[in-house]
Design a protein around this motif. Structure first.
Motif, PDB file in Angstrom:
ATOM      1  N   PHE A 277       0.494  -8.043   1.433  1.00  0.00           N
ATOM      2  CA  PHE A 277       0.888  -6.963   1.941  1.00  0.00           C
ATOM      3  C   PHE A 277       2.449  -7.007   2.718  1.00  0.00           C
ATOM      4  O   PHE A 277       3.103  -8.110   2.376  1.00  0.00           O
TER       5      PHE A 277
ATOM      6  N   THR B 129      -7.683  -0.721   7.033  1.00  0.00           N
ATOM      7  CA  THR B 129      -8.026  -2.126   7.479  1.00  0.00           C
ATOM      8  C   THR B 129      -8.646  -2.039   8.906  1.00  0.00           C
ATOM      9  O   THR B 129      -8.279  -1.272   9.473  1.00  0.00           O
TER      10      THR B 129
ATOM     11  N   TRP C  96      -1.080  -2.931   1.433  1.00  0.00           N
ATOM     12  CA  TRP C  96      -2.260  -3.827   1.416  1.00  0.00           C
ATOM     13  C   TRP C  96      -3.023  -4.177   0.303  1.00  0.00           C
ATOM     14  O   TRP C  96      -3.665  -2.809  -0.033  1.00  0.00           O
TER      15      TRP C  96
ATOM     16  N   VAL D 292      -4.202  -8.647   8.415  1.00  0.00           N
ATOM     17  CA  VAL D 292      -4.275  -7.454   8.358  1.00  0.00           C
ATOM     18  C   VAL D 292      -3.541  -6.679   9.317  1.00  0.00           C
ATOM     19  O   VAL D 292      -2.744  -5.578   9.707  1.00  0.00           O
TER      20      VAL D 292
ATOM     21  N   GLN E  77      -4.481   2.878   5.918  1.00  0.00           N
ATOM     22  CA  GLN E  77      -3.278   2.160   5.008  1.00  0.00           C
ATOM     23  C   GLN E  77      -2.301   3.092   4.412  1.00  0.00           C
ATOM     24  O   GLN E  77      -2.518   4.042   4.132  1.00  0.00           O
TER      25      GLN E  77
END
Length: 315
Positions: free
Chosen positions: A112, A172, A151, A141, A39
């Motif tokens: 996100f 993720t 996120w 995701v 991420q």
């Protein structure tokens, strides 16, 4: 959640993220697409104003999509909840959860960046080896071939406030099938979140149990933070009833529920105790059909979902 659309040619209309219809054409994504993403997150990005303004991600489907067979005959696997009031109506097609209990803390909103937009879903803290795993929908995701960034998970979200903090994902995950072709049967995503103030997520808010290969036709409770009208994303909403099985495009669970966009990824529980707010998670809010209002569908947690969970919980 998503309230009902998929294949999703995304357009912004009236402030809501709207998805196009799912057709026989599936997204063109390499079969060896990685099923995880390290991420990227900008500290301080998610202000109260940005969270309130995030558009609810909404997925709906129409007949005509190619079906992918899903094997459901496997050994059941159950992971018990980690512990961190009054009974409510059953069945319920959509209402604010006022009974309290653990679900108030384990459930939360997911925020996100999706391309140049900020968007929202729902998620849940589940028991895991690392104590830091959130489960949600696959499209929460990764969507249309791209992994979402910035996120965060906000348990017990309350109208712009984060009473238990914002938990930033370090990585993720999605089922291999969702990562490769966004197969609606496998719309399951997970995130591993970084500790806050030296504590893991489950130490702070607790974690629900999870089960795989548990079968169909169960008494179910579904939770989420729907943010599209008539909801506004400020309340934890639930649906309850006897679930069925999708007879159209997927092998998903089916439940009477009027939750809208933003509830995607919220947990479905069997063996749910209204007094304690603890249950065994067996699905997530995934999609609905445009021509079947007040009906929610959630993926069957089989071997594929368990493989993704195992990757996340040991990460």
């Amino acid at each position: 959640m998503n309230r009902h659309r998929t294949a999703l040619s995304v357009l912004l209309a009236a402030g809501a993220l709207v998805a196009g219809a799912l057709t026989a054409a599936t997204p063109s994504i390499a079969a060896d697409a990685p099923a995880s993403f390290r991420q990227q997150h900008t500290q301080g990005f998610w202000t109260a104003e940005r969270m309130r303004a995030a558009v609810p991600l909404d997925v709906t489907a129409v007949p005509g999509a190619a079906r992918t067979p899903v094997a459901t005959s496997a050994t059941p696997t159950t992971v018990a909840p980690t512990a961190a009031a009054s009974p409510t109506a059953f069945p319920q097609v959509g209402g604010a959860w006022t009974a309290g209990g653990a679900v108030v803390k384990t459930s939360g909103r997911v925020f996100f960046t999706m391309g140049d937009r900020t968007a929202s879903c729902s998620g849940d803290s589940i028991t895991s080896a690392n104590g830091s795993t959130v489960i949600t929908a696959g499209h929460c995701v990764k969507y249309q071939g791209a992994w979402h960034t910035n996120w965060v998970f906000v348990p017990a979200y309350n109208n712009g406030s984060a009473p238990y903090g914002q938990w930033s994902a370090t990585k993720t995950f999605a089922t291999d099938q969702w990562a490769a072709s966004e197969d609606m049967n496998m719309d399951v995503g997970l995130a591993v979140v970084a500790p806050l103030n030296g504590q893991t997520l489950s130490q702070v808010v607790g974690a629900q149990g999870i089960a795989f290969n548990g079968g169909y036709n169960k008494k179910m409770y579904s939770f989420g933070f729907p943010a599209a009208a008539p909801y506004d994303g400020t309340k934890l909403v639930y649906c309850s009833g006897n679930s069925g099985k999708d007879f159209l495009l997927t092998k998903d669970h089916s439940l009477g529920c009027n939750m809208t966009g933003g509830s995607s990824g919220g947990p479905w529980f069997q063996d749910f105790n209204e007094a304690t707010g603890l249950g065994t998670q067996v699905s997530v809010n995934s999609f609905g059909y445009t021509f079947l209002p007040n009906r929610m569908y959630g993926p069957y947690f089989g071997n594929e979902a368990k493989a993704a969970y195992d990757k996340a919980q040991t990460s």
